[in-house]
Design a protein around this motif. Structure first.
Motif, PDB file in Angstrom:
ATOM      1  N   GLY A  54       5.233   6.957 -17.306  1.00  0.00           N
ATOM      2  CA  GLY A  54       6.035   7.449 -18.411  1.00  0.00           C
ATOM      3  C   GLY A  54       6.460   8.897 -18.279  1.00  0.00           C
ATOM      4  N   LEU A  55       6.685   9.332 -17.036  1.00  0.00           N
ATOM      5  CA  LEU A  55       7.095  10.722 -16.793  1.00  0.00           C
ATOM      6  C   LEU A  55       8.392  10.737 -15.999  1.00  0.00           C
ATOM      7  CD1 LEU A  55       3.604  12.172 -15.795  1.00  0.00           C
ATOM      8  CD2 LEU A  55       4.814  12.526 -17.962  1.00  0.00           C
ATOM      9  N   SER A  56       9.069  11.871 -16.024  1.00  0.00           N
ATOM     10  CA  SER A  56      10.318  12.015 -15.293  1.00  0.00           C
ATOM     11  C   SER A  56      10.062  12.049 -13.786  1.00  0.00           C
ATOM     12  CB  SER A  56      11.040  13.291 -15.723  1.00  0.00           C
ATOM     13  OG  SER A  56      10.306  14.432 -15.293  1.00  0.00           O
ATOM     14  N   GLN A  57      11.111  11.788 -13.022  1.00  0.00           N
ATOM     15  CA  GLN A  57      10.988  11.797 -11.561  1.00  0.00           C
ATOM     16  C   GLN A  57      10.538  13.156 -11.032  1.00  0.00           C
ATOM     17  OE1 GLN A  57      13.532  13.382  -9.327  1.00  0.00           O
ATOM     18  NE2 GLN A  57      12.016  13.016  -7.720  1.00  0.00           N
ATOM     19  N   PRO A  58      11.073  14.287 -11.526  1.00  0.00           N
ATOM     20  CA  PRO A  58      10.592  15.574 -11.004  1.00  0.00           C
ATOM     21  C   PRO A  58       9.100  15.814 -11.280  1.00  0.00           C
ATOM     22  CG  PRO A  58      12.694  15.879 -12.122  1.00  0.00           C
ATOM     23  CD  PRO A  58      12.244  14.468 -12.409  1.00  0.00           C
ATOM     24  N   VAL A  92       6.743  13.457 -11.692  1.00  0.00           N
ATOM     25  CA  VAL A  92       5.982  12.556 -10.811  1.00  0.00           C
ATOM     26  C   VAL A  92       5.993  13.102  -9.387  1.00  0.00           C
ATOM     27  CG1 VAL A  92       5.916  10.233  -9.805  1.00  0.00           C
ATOM     28  CG2 VAL A  92       6.315  10.519 -12.264  1.00  0.00           C
ATOM     29  N   SER A  93       7.136  13.591  -8.931  1.00  0.00           N
ATOM     30  CA  SER A  93       7.218  14.157  -7.578  1.00  0.00           C
ATOM     31  C   SER A  93       6.281  15.352  -7.425  1.00  0.00           C
ATOM     32  CB  SER A  93       8.659  14.582  -7.268  1.00  0.00           C
ATOM     33  OG  SER A  93       9.478  13.445  -7.150  1.00  0.00           O
ATOM     34  N   HIS A  94       6.202  16.179  -8.454  1.00  0.00           N
ATOM     35  CA  HIS A  94       5.277  17.321  -8.402  1.00  0.00           C
ATOM     36  C   HIS A  94       3.833  16.843  -8.253  1.00  0.00           C
ATOM     37  CE1 HIS A  94       3.021  20.906  -9.372  1.00  0.00           C
ATOM     38  NE2 HIS A  94       2.427  20.220 -10.325  1.00  0.00           N
ATOM     39  N   HIS A  95       3.431  15.867  -9.062  1.00  0.00           N
ATOM     40  CA  HIS A  95       2.062  15.342  -8.975  1.00  0.00           C
ATOM     41  C   HIS A  95       1.797  14.725  -7.603  1.00  0.00           C
ATOM     42  CE1 HIS A  95       0.638  16.103 -13.009  1.00  0.00           C
ATOM     43  NE2 HIS A  95       1.702  15.532 -13.541  1.00  0.00           N
ATOM     44  N   LEU A  96       2.775  14.014  -7.068  1.00  0.00           N
ATOM     45  CA  LEU A  96       2.605  13.413  -5.746  1.00  0.00           C
ATOM     46  C   LEU A  96       2.486  14.484  -4.667  1.00  0.00           C
ATOM     47  CD1 LEU A  96       5.150  10.485  -6.139  1.00  0.00           C
ATOM     48  CD2 LEU A  96       2.650  10.273  -5.979  1.00  0.00           C
ATOM     49  N   LYS A  97       3.226  15.573  -4.804  1.00  0.00           N
ATOM     50  CA  LYS A  97       3.123  16.678  -3.848  1.00  0.00           C
ATOM     51  C   LYS A  97       1.721  17.274  -3.854  1.00  0.00           C
ATOM     52  CE  LYS A  97       5.120  21.171  -2.584  1.00  0.00           C
ATOM     53  NZ  LYS A  97       3.889  21.603  -2.000  1.00  0.00           N
ATOM     54  N   VAL A  98       1.134  17.420  -5.029  1.00  0.00           N
ATOM     55  CA  VAL A  98      -0.235  17.936  -5.128  1.00  0.00           C
ATOM     56  C   VAL A  98      -1.196  17.006  -4.390  1.00  0.00           C
ATOM     57  CG1 VAL A  98      -2.138  18.448  -6.721  1.00  0.00           C
ATOM     58  CG2 VAL A  98       0.184  19.206  -7.272  1.00  0.00           C
ATOM     59  N   GLY A 107       0.787  -1.231   0.000  1.00  0.00           N
ATOM     60  CA  GLY A 107       0.000   0.000   0.000  1.00  0.00           C
ATOM     61  C   GLY A 107       0.815   1.274   0.000  1.00  0.00           C
ATOM     62  N   GLU A 108       2.110   1.157  -0.322  1.00  0.00           N
ATOM     63  CA  GLU A 108       2.941   2.341  -0.424  1.00  0.00           C
ATOM     64  C   GLU A 108       3.929   2.147  -1.568  1.00  0.00           C
ATOM     65  OE1 GLU A 108       5.066   3.041   3.215  1.00  0.00           O
ATOM     66  OE2 GLU A 108       6.429   1.385   2.862  1.00  0.00           O
ATOM     67  N   ALA A 109       4.354   3.273  -2.144  1.00  0.00           N
ATOM     68  CA  ALA A 109       5.275   3.206  -3.270  1.00  0.00           C
ATOM     69  C   ALA A 109       6.254   4.366  -3.227  1.00  0.00           C
ATOM     70  CB  ALA A 109       4.505   3.230  -4.584  1.00  0.00           C
ATOM     71  N   CYS A 110       7.433   4.114  -3.756  1.00  0.00           N
ATOM     72  CA  CYS A 110       8.471   5.121  -3.892  1.00  0.00           C
ATOM     73  C   CYS A 110       8.312   5.780  -5.259  1.00  0.00           C
ATOM     74  CB  CYS A 110       9.826   4.428  -3.795  1.00  0.00           C
ATOM     75  SG  CYS A 110      11.230   5.533  -4.007  1.00  0.00           S
ATOM     76  N   VAL A 111       8.774   7.015  -5.390  1.00  0.00           N
ATOM     77  CA  VAL A 111       8.739   7.700  -6.682  1.00  0.00           C
ATOM     78  C   VAL A 111       9.398   6.824  -7.748  1.00  0.00           C
ATOM     79  CG1 VAL A 111       9.543   9.712  -7.971  1.00  0.00           C
ATOM     80  CG2 VAL A 111       8.709   9.991  -5.660  1.00  0.00           C
ATOM     81  N   CYS A 112      10.469   6.151  -7.374  1.00  0.00           N
ATOM     82  CA  CYS A 112      11.193   5.314  -8.334  1.00  0.00           C
ATOM     83  C   CYS A 112      10.322   4.176  -8.872  1.00  0.00           C
ATOM     84  CB  CYS A 112      12.477   4.769  -7.711  1.00  0.00           C
ATOM     85  SG  CYS A 112      12.240   3.726  -6.260  1.00  0.00           S
ATOM     86  N   ASP A 113       9.298   3.782  -8.118  1.00  0.00           N
ATOM     87  CA  ASP A 113       8.371   2.733  -8.567  1.00  0.00           C
ATOM     88  C   ASP A 113       7.293   3.283  -9.503  1.00  0.00           C
ATOM     89  OD1 ASP A 113       9.586   0.811  -6.851  1.00  0.00           O
ATOM     90  OD2 ASP A 113       8.362   1.532  -5.178  1.00  0.00           O
TER      91      ASP A 113
END
Length: 118
Positions: free
Chosen positions: A68-72, A74-80, A56-62
């Motif tokens: 199909g997006l870059s880490q930055p 994906v991190s932005h979307h996760l922050k939202v 039930g948890e995932a790292c950005v790297c997963d």
């Protein structure tokens, strides 16, 4: 039933208010923020990927490859999603792990269900 009475009853039935109670300004702000976060297809996909991930948890790297997006990005979307109260973020060393906030989506559904007649 007389025609006038019948028309009044039909008008009341068809024109009954859709909203059970008006939403308060603070509740409207919170719900709008959450719905805005959910209104993006990538964020919906990320939310479902995190929820379905083992444990039930995932790292950005997963999450970068599946969307199909870059880490930055994906991190932005996760922050939202974190800011909207839908995900939690747990920093472990250099990695951040994300998990669905228990009941977060249930609370969105409950607000809508109590406001709209079904």
């Amino acid at each position: 039933m007389t025609t006038a009475l019948h028309a009044t009853v039909e008008a009341q039935a068809c024109c009954a208010p859709l909203v059970a109670a008006p939403i308060s300004p603070p509740d409207a702000e919170a719900l709008a923020r959450t719905l805005k976060a959910l209104a993006d297809p990538t964020r919906l996909r990320l939310l479902s990927l995190v929820a379905a991930h083992e444990g039930g948890e995932a790292c950005v790297c997963d999450l970068t490859d599946p969307v199909g997006l870059s880490q930055p990005t994906v991190s932005h979307h996760l922050k939202v999603l974190v800011d909207a109260g839908l995900l939690t973020r747990d920093k472990r060393g250099v990695w951040a792990y994300y998990a669905l906030v228990p009941g977060a989506l249930d609370s969105v559904a409950a607000v809508l269900a109590t406001r709209l007649r079904g």
